[in-house]
Motif scaffolding. Structure first.
Motif, short mmCIF file in Angstrom:
data_model
loop_
_atom_site.label_atom_id
_atom_site.label_comp_id
_atom_site.label_asym_id
_atom_site.label_seq_id
_atom_site.Cartn_x
_atom_site.Cartn_y
_atom_site.Cartn_z
N GLY A 89 -2.46 10.94 3.74
CA GLY A 89 -3.12 9.54 4.04
C GLY A 89 -3.99 9.10 2.91
N ALA A 90 -3.90 9.92 1.57
CA ALA A 90 -4.39 9.46 0.44
C ALA A 90 -3.81 8.19 -0.36
N ASN A 91 -4.68 7.15 -0.86
CA ASN A 91 -3.86 5.92 -1.62
C ASN A 91 -3.19 6.76 -2.79
N VAL A 92 -2.15 6.24 -3.30
CA VAL A 92 -1.40 6.73 -4.40
C VAL A 92 -1.43 5.45 -5.35
N ALA A 93 -2.04 5.77 -6.42
CA ALA A 93 -1.86 4.49 -7.81
C ALA A 93 -0.37 4.37 -7.86
N HIS A 94 -0.03 2.74 -8.03
CA HIS A 94 1.08 2.40 -8.27
C HIS A 94 1.05 1.06 -8.90
N THR A 95 2.29 0.48 -9.16
CA THR A 95 2.25 -0.79 -9.94
C THR A 95 3.60 -1.47 -8.85
N THR B 184 9.33 -4.36 -6.78
CA THR B 184 9.43 -3.00 -6.88
C THR B 184 8.18 -2.43 -7.23
N VAL B 185 8.10 -1.26 -6.37
CA VAL B 185 7.15 -0.31 -6.35
C VAL B 185 7.43 1.13 -7.23
N LYS B 186 6.44 1.46 -8.13
CA LYS B 186 6.39 2.55 -8.86
C LYS B 186 5.29 3.36 -8.88
N PRO B 187 5.27 4.73 -8.70
CA PRO B 187 4.04 5.39 -8.79
C PRO B 187 3.51 5.34 -10.34
N LYS B 188 2.10 5.44 -10.57
CA LYS B 188 1.71 5.63 -11.92
C LYS B 188 1.99 7.27 -12.22
N GLY B 189 2.98 7.27 -13.00
CA GLY B 189 3.60 8.81 -13.21
C GLY B 189 4.86 8.95 -12.46
N LYS B 190 4.87 9.96 -11.81
CA LYS B 190 6.10 10.29 -10.82
C LYS B 190 5.54 10.64 -9.47
N TRP B 191 6.52 10.58 -8.59
CA TRP B 191 6.43 11.06 -7.14
C TRP B 191 6.24 12.65 -7.28
N GLN B 192 5.38 13.47 -6.56
CA GLN B 192 5.34 14.87 -6.43
C GLN B 192 6.43 15.32 -5.76
N ARG C 178 0.91 -1.25 0.01
CA ARG C 178 0.05 0.12 0.16
C ARG C 178 0.95 1.32 -0.12
N VAL C 179 0.37 2.29 -0.83
CA VAL C 179 1.15 3.41 -0.91
C VAL C 179 0.38 4.74 -0.47
N THR C 180 0.73 5.61 0.21
CA THR C 180 -0.03 6.69 0.60
C THR C 180 0.65 8.06 0.63
N ASP C 181 0.02 9.13 0.60
CA ASP C 181 0.79 10.34 0.67
C ASP C 181 0.68 10.92 2.07
N TYR D 123 8.49 17.60 -3.09
CA TYR D 123 8.34 17.97 -1.71
C TYR D 123 7.28 17.31 -1.08
N ARG D 124 7.00 16.09 -1.47
CA ARG D 124 5.96 15.27 -0.55
C ARG D 124 6.46 14.10 0.09
N THR D 125 5.80 13.77 1.08
CA THR D 125 6.21 12.51 1.74
C THR D 125 5.33 11.56 1.57
N TYR D 126 6.03 10.32 1.47
CA TYR D 126 4.94 8.99 0.80
C TYR D 126 5.40 8.00 1.86
N GLN D 127 4.48 7.06 2.11
CA GLN D 127 4.95 5.92 2.90
C GLN D 127 4.23 4.71 2.15
N VAL D 128 5.29 3.85 2.01
CA VAL D 128 5.20 2.41 1.46
C VAL D 128 5.02 1.51 2.60
N GLU D 129 3.91 0.63 2.37
CA GLU D 129 3.80 -0.33 3.43
C GLU D 129 3.58 -1.74 2.98
#
Length: 259
Positions: A200-206, A217-225, A194-197, A227-233
């Motif tokens: 706390g919103a879910n971030v689309a990823h593969t 291997t986890v990648k966002p759909k597109g790019k990370w934004q 699970r990936v959230t920003d 100056y944002r903090t992300y959590q990978v669980e």
């Protein structure tokens, strides 16, 4: 020669033959030694913390007629592993019970073979007869894997200035599989992560799975934004190792840098 005399000669000859046949058995029994060793020969799955016990059927002494001591027992008894390396041990001698306890220093190595041997002609019994060689071989129980599989996650927790195109990897040190019994592949790996920003919103990823590297291997759909903090669980209990241990929950938070 009369028939009766021939019959007696026949009986006498048979008695001599029987006596000759019995003689090796008597000779084999002549030493009169009784030594019981625990664990028994060819025992398997012996606890690594086990002690080796030698029980003598009668009084014993050294061939020089002295009483054996702890020190002499440690020099007489040979305890070796499967590679014929000596295993250090201490010895306790109960003269009254005629019981020798061999206590290896620390536990014996799990999943290994060992031999304990008393060489011949080291002891005398109460008849003055020297001992035969006695030895047993046994193997200890294999170690039980109770350690849950964990992944090394990169970027690590608290990482900063992460590049917007950077991938997140979760690599395992051992083989893992899906707890459901399904085949672990890039097609089935998606629900593991699970990936959230920072809101706390879910971030689309593969999520993709590399079997040879044991890596997700986890990648966002597109790019990370920026100056944002992300959590990978990594969600708990969805994976297990070959021993059946389930994976714990693992999280890594990181902050991205500029574009």
């Amino acid at each position: 020669m009369k028939r009766g005399a021939m019959r007696w000669l026949y009986v006498f000859g048979m008695l001599l033959l029987l006596a000759g046949a019995a003689q090796p058995a008597l000779a084999a029994d002549k030493p009169g030694w009784g030594i019981v060793i625990t664990p028994a020969d060819q025992s398997v799955d012996v606890a690594p913390a086990t002690q080796v016990i030698l029980t003598f059927s009668g009084p014993v002494r050294l061939t020089n007629n002295k009483e054996p001591t702890k020190q002499t027992w440690t020099s007489l008894i040979q305890l070796t592993d499967g590679k014929k390396r000596k295993v250090p041990f201490s010895a306790e001698w109960d003269k009254a019970k005629r019981v020798l306890t061999i206590d290896p220093v620390g536990n014996l190595e799990a999943g290994q073979s060992f031999t304990v041997k008393l060489p011949e002609k080291k002891l005398k019994n109460d008849r003055g007869q020297v001992n035969p060689e006695v030895s047993v071989a046994f193997s200890t129980k294999k170690p039980v894997d109770t350690i849950a599989p964990r992944a090394a996650i990169l970027p690590g927790h608290g990482a900063k200035q992460v590049k917007l195109q950077e991938k997140v990897t979760l690599q395992f040190a051992e083989e893992v599989r899906l707890a459901s019994g399904d085949v672990l592949s890039s097609k089935t790996a998606g629900p593991l992560v699970r990936v959230t920003d920072d809101a706390g919103a879910n971030v689309a990823h593969t999520v993709t799975w590399n079997k040879s590297k044991r890596m997700l291997t986890v990648k966002p759909k597109g790019k990370w934004q920026p100056y944002r903090t992300y959590q990978v669980e990594l969600l708990p209990g969805l994976l297990q190792d070959t021993a059946g241990n389930g994976n714990p929950s693992q999280r890594s938070s990181f902050t991205t840098g500029a574009k």
